[in-house]
Design an enzyme around this catalytic site. Structure first.
Site, mmCIF file in Angstrom:
data_model
loop_
_atom_site.group_PDB
_atom_site.id
_atom_site.type_symbol
_atom_site.label_atom_id
_atom_site.label_comp_id
_atom_site.label_asym_id
_atom_site.label_seq_id
_atom_site.Cartn_x
_atom_site.Cartn_y
_atom_site.Cartn_z
ATOM 1 N N ASP A 158 -4.908 -8.603 -3.161
ATOM 2 C CA ASP A 158 -5.169 -8.355 -1.744
ATOM 3 C C ASP A 158 -6.445 -9.023 -1.237
ATOM 4 O O ASP A 158 -6.452 -10.212 -0.962
ATOM 5 C CB ASP A 158 -5.171 -6.822 -1.526
ATOM 6 C CG ASP A 158 -5.184 -6.415 -0.064
ATOM 7 O OD1 ASP A 158 -5.388 -7.284 0.798
ATOM 8 O OD2 ASP A 158 -4.996 -5.228 0.238
ATOM 9 N N HIS A 184 0.839 -1.214 0.000
ATOM 10 C CA HIS A 184 0.000 0.000 0.000
ATOM 11 C C HIS A 184 0.873 1.263 0.000
ATOM 12 O O HIS A 184 0.935 1.940 -0.997
ATOM 13 C CB HIS A 184 -1.017 0.033 1.159
ATOM 14 C CG HIS A 184 -1.853 -1.201 1.250
ATOM 15 N ND1 HIS A 184 -2.613 -1.650 0.200
ATOM 16 C CD2 HIS A 184 -2.018 -2.119 2.252
ATOM 17 C CE1 HIS A 184 -3.225 -2.764 0.547
ATOM 18 N NE2 HIS A 184 -2.890 -3.072 1.786
#
Ligand code: NGQ
Ligand code: ZN
Length: 461
Positions: free
Chosen positions: A321, A270
């Site tokens: 993810d 991220h």
């Protein structure tokens, strides 16, 4: 010797014509020859050929929960944190059998979507009340089995999780399946390694792992294997940045770069909220930023400043993810679109060179960038269509609506002009064809088992 001839293949420097690929029985490319004459007996790719895409961030169990939290649940507003509570509740009872079934379905889907490898960020280690299974690596073994059934390459990253928040806050009861002492986590890593699998480690986040444990974990894994990848979540939410500042006086990435030996073996997942100085320092560190655009959008994380980070030549790759989407093309599209929306411009993420006919192709640049960074984060030889690298590749369908286009146009159409169906036709992993005409041999059975397992879990929530 195994061979395949492609009219067009995406090599590290761009598209090449008349490319002959050859690989050995272990699945490693032995030669990649552009401008080759087509051998009479060589099989031919039926469309443009791309290097396979590594998926650098996956929580496999979340596939069974994807799409099931799209309703307002909290007052005044839902957030990443309210989603996490629901996700934890879903994770509560997943059994080893169910995990294997869910992951098998997911990995089949990944292959059909052009992913040829996955980095599994795995923290669901223990039984529902936190008891160890007879084999503490039971759940890890199930993920390896799933990857093997589907035929996808895997880097398994057992996750260290210890605290509920900065400063060593005691873990919550709904985190007990995730908890390990550092030495126990390293034992799990050893057990995975003993299976012959590529292993790394993942300190979950600076929220969940304190400075001493982080140091011991990284030193411990690199004593076992100096090249082992180290992945962690970082700076995904503004709340995490604020909490880190309150705890240390530094922002998360700033703190990490100052206190850990971050280098090309690291993947920072991220890294959404960066100051300009953090972005520049991160790009210079050689670490990979793990971008998960569809999940980051789904969870309301914020927009990563990819334009500046890529301009600084930072390494990056893509992950699915939470698996709200499993589609390499869609991750790349959304990555570019977030930049367009923020900058009110078009064609933001392009290379510095001039391209063919002065056209700097976004999709070519993004595909190659994500493969390179994804391979680095995987710690495996899947960097490119080049000798010594694994024969992992994707063939687009050159006979449907992509027919008659240049290979750059075909890839751009695949990435940007989505018509609700994938143009991925054939997918090879280590030289073995896993997807043929868009289909995987296991897909019907894998889906049936998946639906049954999810049904059991939904009854329990
Ligand atoms: C995870 N997922 O570990 O699955 C996390 C949520 C957390 C994302 N960050 C849990 N997207 O970060 O605490
Ligand atoms: Zn994650």
């Amino acid at each position: 010797m195994n061979t395949l001839f492609a009219d067009h293949a995406l090599l590290p420097d761009g598209w090449a014509r008349d490319v002959l690929l050859a690989w050995d029985d272990a699945g490693a490319l032995t030669s990649v020859t552009a401008g080759a004459a087509a051998p009479i007996d060589a099989p031919r790719a039926s469309g443009p050929l791309l290097p396979g895409m590594p998926n650098l961030h996956s929580h496999a169990f979340q596939r069974a929960f994807a799409g099931l939290s799209e309703y307002r649940n909290s007052t005044p507003a839902d957030s990443f944190w309210t989603w996490r509570d629901l996700m934890y509740r879903f994770a509560r009872d997943i059994s080893p059998d169910q995990l294997e079934v869910i992951a098998t379905q997911l990995y089949v889907e990944m292959l059909r979507a052009g992913y040829t490898a996955v980095c599994e960020f795995h923290y669901l280690h223990h039984a529902p009340e936190g008891q160890r299974y007879a084999d503490p690596a039971e759940m890890s073994m199930r993920l390896l089995a799933a990857a093997q059934h589907a035929g996808i390459g895997i880097t398994l990253l057992p996750v260290l999780y210890q605290d509920a928040g900065f400063g060593g806050q005691p873990p919550r009861i709904d985190q007990r399946r995730y908890l390990n002492r550092t030495d126990a986590l390293l034992d799990i890593a050893q057990r995975i390694r003993a299976q012959g699998a590529r292993v790394g480690v993942a300190p979950h986040s600076l929220r969940a792992v304190g400075p001493q444990a982080l140091r011991e974990l990284v030193a411990g894994v690199h004593a076992i294997d100096a090249a082992a990848p180290v992945h962690l979540h970082i700076a995904e939410q503004q709340q995490e940045v604020d909490d880190c500042l309150a705890w240390s006086g530094q922002r998360p990435v700033e703190w990490l770069l100052a206190h850990a030996p971050v280098d090309a073996r690291w993947c920072l997942v991220h890294a959404t909220h960066l100051s300009d100085a953090e972005g520049a320092a991160l790009a210079a560190s050689g670490a990979v930023v793990g971008l998960c655009p569809t999940t980051e959008a789904n969870l309301g994380d914020g927009v990563f400043d990819a334009a500046n980070y890529l301009a600084a030549r930072g390494a990056w790759g893509i992950g699915s993810d939470s698996h709200i989407s499993v589609d390499a093309a869609e991750e790349l599209r959304l990555l570019e679109y977030t930049q367009r929306l923020a900058q009110q411009r078009r064609n933001v993420l392009v290379s510095d060179d001039t391209g063919v006919n002065n056209k700097r192709q976004v999709a070519d640049h993004l595909w190659l960038g994500a493969v390179t960074g994804g391979a680095q984060a995987s710690g495996r030889a899947i960097r490119a269509l080049a000798p010594g690298q694994q024969a992992d590749f994707v063939v687009l369908d050159g006979n449907g609506t992509l027919a008659g286009l240049t290979p750059s146009q075909a890839l751009a159409s695949h990435v940007f002009a989505n018509q609700g169906r994938s143009s991925v036709r054939d997918v090879f992993v280590a030289g073995t064809r896993r997807i043929r005409d868009g289909e995987h041999a296991l897909q019907r059975v894998a889906c049936e088992h998946f639906v049954a397992a999810r049904g059991e879990l939904l009854r329990e929530v």
